[in-house]
Write a protein that holds these residues in place. Structure first.
Motif, mmCIF file in Angstrom:
data_model
loop_
_atom_site.group_PDB
_atom_site.id
_atom_site.type_symbol
_atom_site.label_atom_id
_atom_site.label_comp_id
_atom_site.label_asym_id
_atom_site.label_seq_id
_atom_site.Cartn_x
_atom_site.Cartn_y
_atom_site.Cartn_z
ATOM 1 N N LYS A 58 8.287 49.318 -49.812
ATOM 2 C CA LYS A 58 8.960 50.618 -49.745
ATOM 3 C C LYS A 58 9.485 51.028 -51.109
ATOM 4 O O LYS A 58 9.384 52.201 -51.503
ATOM 5 C CB LYS A 58 10.116 50.561 -48.734
ATOM 6 C CG LYS A 58 9.683 50.586 -47.303
ATOM 7 C CD LYS A 58 10.886 50.545 -46.375
ATOM 8 C CE LYS A 58 10.486 50.512 -44.944
ATOM 9 N NZ LYS A 58 11.645 50.437 -44.031
ATOM 10 N N GLN A 59 10.059 50.064 -51.850
ATOM 11 C CA GLN A 59 10.559 50.356 -53.197
ATOM 12 C C GLN A 59 9.424 50.828 -54.107
ATOM 13 O O GLN A 59 9.570 51.798 -54.851
ATOM 14 C CB GLN A 59 11.226 49.112 -53.805
ATOM 15 C CG GLN A 59 12.593 48.826 -53.280
ATOM 16 C CD GLN A 59 13.605 49.835 -53.793
ATOM 17 O OE1 GLN A 59 13.347 50.607 -54.707
ATOM 18 N NE2 GLN A 59 14.778 49.830 -53.182
ATOM 19 N N LYS A 60 8.296 50.127 -54.071
ATOM 20 C CA LYS A 60 7.152 50.514 -54.890
ATOM 21 C C LYS A 60 6.652 51.905 -54.509
ATOM 22 O O LYS A 60 6.295 52.707 -55.374
ATOM 23 C CB LYS A 60 6.018 49.497 -54.754
ATOM 24 C CG LYS A 60 6.301 48.189 -55.439
ATOM 25 C CD LYS A 60 5.146 47.226 -55.273
ATOM 26 C CE LYS A 60 5.466 45.882 -55.911
ATOM 27 N NZ LYS A 60 4.371 44.915 -55.723
ATOM 28 N N TRP A 61 6.630 52.193 -53.219
ATOM 29 C CA TRP A 61 6.189 53.504 -52.754
ATOM 30 C C TRP A 61 7.115 54.596 -53.277
ATOM 31 O O TRP A 61 6.649 55.645 -53.731
ATOM 32 C CB TRP A 61 6.146 53.508 -51.226
ATOM 33 C CG TRP A 61 5.807 54.850 -50.637
ATOM 34 C CD1 TRP A 61 6.643 55.715 -50.041
ATOM 35 C CD2 TRP A 61 4.523 55.473 -50.634
ATOM 36 N NE1 TRP A 61 5.998 56.829 -49.651
ATOM 37 C CE2 TRP A 61 4.661 56.712 -50.004
ATOM 38 C CE3 TRP A 61 3.266 55.103 -51.106
ATOM 39 C CZ2 TRP A 61 3.604 57.591 -49.827
ATOM 40 C CZ3 TRP A 61 2.215 55.972 -50.918
ATOM 41 C CH2 TRP A 61 2.380 57.206 -50.283
ATOM 42 N N LYS A 62 8.418 54.371 -53.228
ATOM 43 C CA LYS A 62 9.375 55.357 -53.723
ATOM 44 C C LYS A 62 9.218 55.564 -55.227
ATOM 45 O O LYS A 62 9.308 56.682 -55.730
ATOM 46 C CB LYS A 62 10.809 54.913 -53.404
ATOM 47 C CG LYS A 62 11.177 55.058 -51.946
ATOM 48 C CD LYS A 62 12.594 54.620 -51.688
ATOM 49 C CE LYS A 62 12.951 54.702 -50.239
ATOM 50 N NZ LYS A 62 14.324 54.256 -49.947
ATOM 51 N N GLU A 63 8.981 54.464 -55.949
ATOM 52 C CA GLU A 63 8.786 54.567 -57.396
ATOM 53 C C GLU A 63 7.524 55.368 -57.703
ATOM 54 O O GLU A 63 7.539 56.204 -58.629
ATOM 55 C CB GLU A 63 8.686 53.175 -58.022
ATOM 56 C CG GLU A 63 10.010 52.417 -58.030
ATOM 57 C CD GLU A 63 9.834 50.978 -58.473
ATOM 58 O OE1 GLU A 63 8.708 50.593 -58.848
ATOM 59 O OE2 GLU A 63 10.836 50.249 -58.450
ATOM 60 N N LEU A 64 6.459 55.161 -56.973
ATOM 61 C CA LEU A 64 5.233 55.923 -57.193
ATOM 62 C C LEU A 64 5.434 57.395 -56.852
ATOM 63 O O LEU A 64 4.878 58.274 -57.517
ATOM 64 C CB LEU A 64 4.088 55.344 -56.326
ATOM 65 C CG LEU A 64 3.513 54.012 -56.780
ATOM 66 C CD1 LEU A 64 2.502 53.506 -55.755
ATOM 67 C CD2 LEU A 64 2.849 54.166 -58.135
ATOM 68 N N GLN A 65 6.241 57.690 -55.844
ATOM 69 C CA GLN A 65 6.511 59.086 -55.467
ATOM 70 C C GLN A 65 7.324 59.778 -56.548
ATOM 71 O O GLN A 65 7.138 60.961 -56.819
ATOM 72 C CB GLN A 65 7.243 59.142 -54.129
ATOM 73 C CG GLN A 65 6.412 58.702 -52.942
ATOM 74 C CD GLN A 65 5.203 59.581 -52.738
ATOM 75 O OE1 GLN A 65 5.249 60.800 -52.875
ATOM 76 N NE2 GLN A 65 4.087 58.942 -52.395
ATOM 77 N N ASN A 66 8.253 59.058 -57.181
ATOM 78 C CA ASN A 66 9.081 59.644 -58.236
ATOM 79 C C ASN A 66 8.303 59.880 -59.518
ATOM 80 O O ASN A 66 8.587 60.807 -60.255
ATOM 81 C CB ASN A 66 10.293 58.724 -58.537
ATOM 82 C CG ASN A 66 11.311 58.736 -57.403
ATOM 83 O OD1 ASN A 66 11.351 59.686 -56.630
ATOM 84 N ND2 ASN A 66 12.082 57.693 -57.303
ATOM 85 N N ILE A 67 7.314 59.030 -59.815
ATOM 86 C CA ILE A 67 6.513 59.196 -61.043
ATOM 87 C C ILE A 67 5.632 60.428 -60.919
ATOM 88 O O ILE A 67 5.475 61.170 -61.873
ATOM 89 C CB ILE A 67 5.648 57.917 -61.276
ATOM 90 C CG1 ILE A 67 6.566 56.742 -61.596
ATOM 91 C CG2 ILE A 67 4.632 58.139 -62.380
ATOM 92 C CD1 ILE A 67 5.844 55.432 -61.718
ATOM 93 N N GLU A 68 5.028 60.667 -59.800
ATOM 94 C CA GLU A 68 4.140 61.803 -59.621
ATOM 95 C C GLU A 68 4.963 63.030 -59.487
ATOM 96 O O GLU A 68 4.978 64.024 -59.896
ATOM 97 C CB GLU A 68 3.267 61.625 -58.374
ATOM 98 C CG GLU A 68 2.328 60.454 -58.488
ATOM 99 C CD GLU A 68 1.581 60.198 -57.201
ATOM 100 O OE1 GLU A 68 1.834 60.876 -56.191
ATOM 101 O OE2 GLU A 68 0.747 59.308 -57.189
#
Length: 138
Positions: A128-138
């Protein structure tokens, strides 16, 4: 009859687990009637005057080990005798077998299961943390 009680202990007294096949019931001690001293005593506790007047409480003593079990779970003497014997078998198993007793085996399996669940939860939180980080980068 008491060989049947030994089997009942395995199925009734302990919680059923999905990994029941991993528990070793072969070392559970059997009761000999010559080793038992049984008394019927008057009960105490909640229930009022009826409980205090009737002798429905069972006290079992295992003479070789000195373990004493007192049972007053129901109003029936016969049911209390059965329950007291089950409790006595459990206590004997815990004292004689220690780490290899049925209760200890069940606790080990529950702890192992709990550990696996915690690892799954941690892995899911990391994803979930990785998913949130990927959402914030894009």
């Amino acid at each position: 009859m008491f060989q049947r009680l030994r089997l009942v202990v395995c199925s009734v007294n302990f919680r059923l687990l999905s990994s029941k096949k991993h528990i070793d019931y072969s070392q559970v001690p059997a009761l000999n009637e010559q080793d038992l001293e049984e008394k019927q005593v008057k009960g105490s506790g909640p229930g009022g005057q009826k409980v205090n007047k009737t002798s429905s409480c069972i006290v079992l003593k295992h003479i070789p080990t000195g373990i004493v079990v007192k049972c007053q779970e129901t109003r029936s003497v016969l049911q209390n005798k059965k329950i007291a014997r089950l409790h006595l078998i459990t206590k004997l198993d815990n004292t004689i077998n220690g780490e290899n007793s049925v209760e200890a085996q069940i606790k080990r399996l529950e702890n192992k299961k709990r550990g696996c669940n915690e690892q799954k939860r941690e892995k899911l939180n990391q994803l979930k943390q990785k998913w949130k980080e990927l959402q914030n980068i894009e």
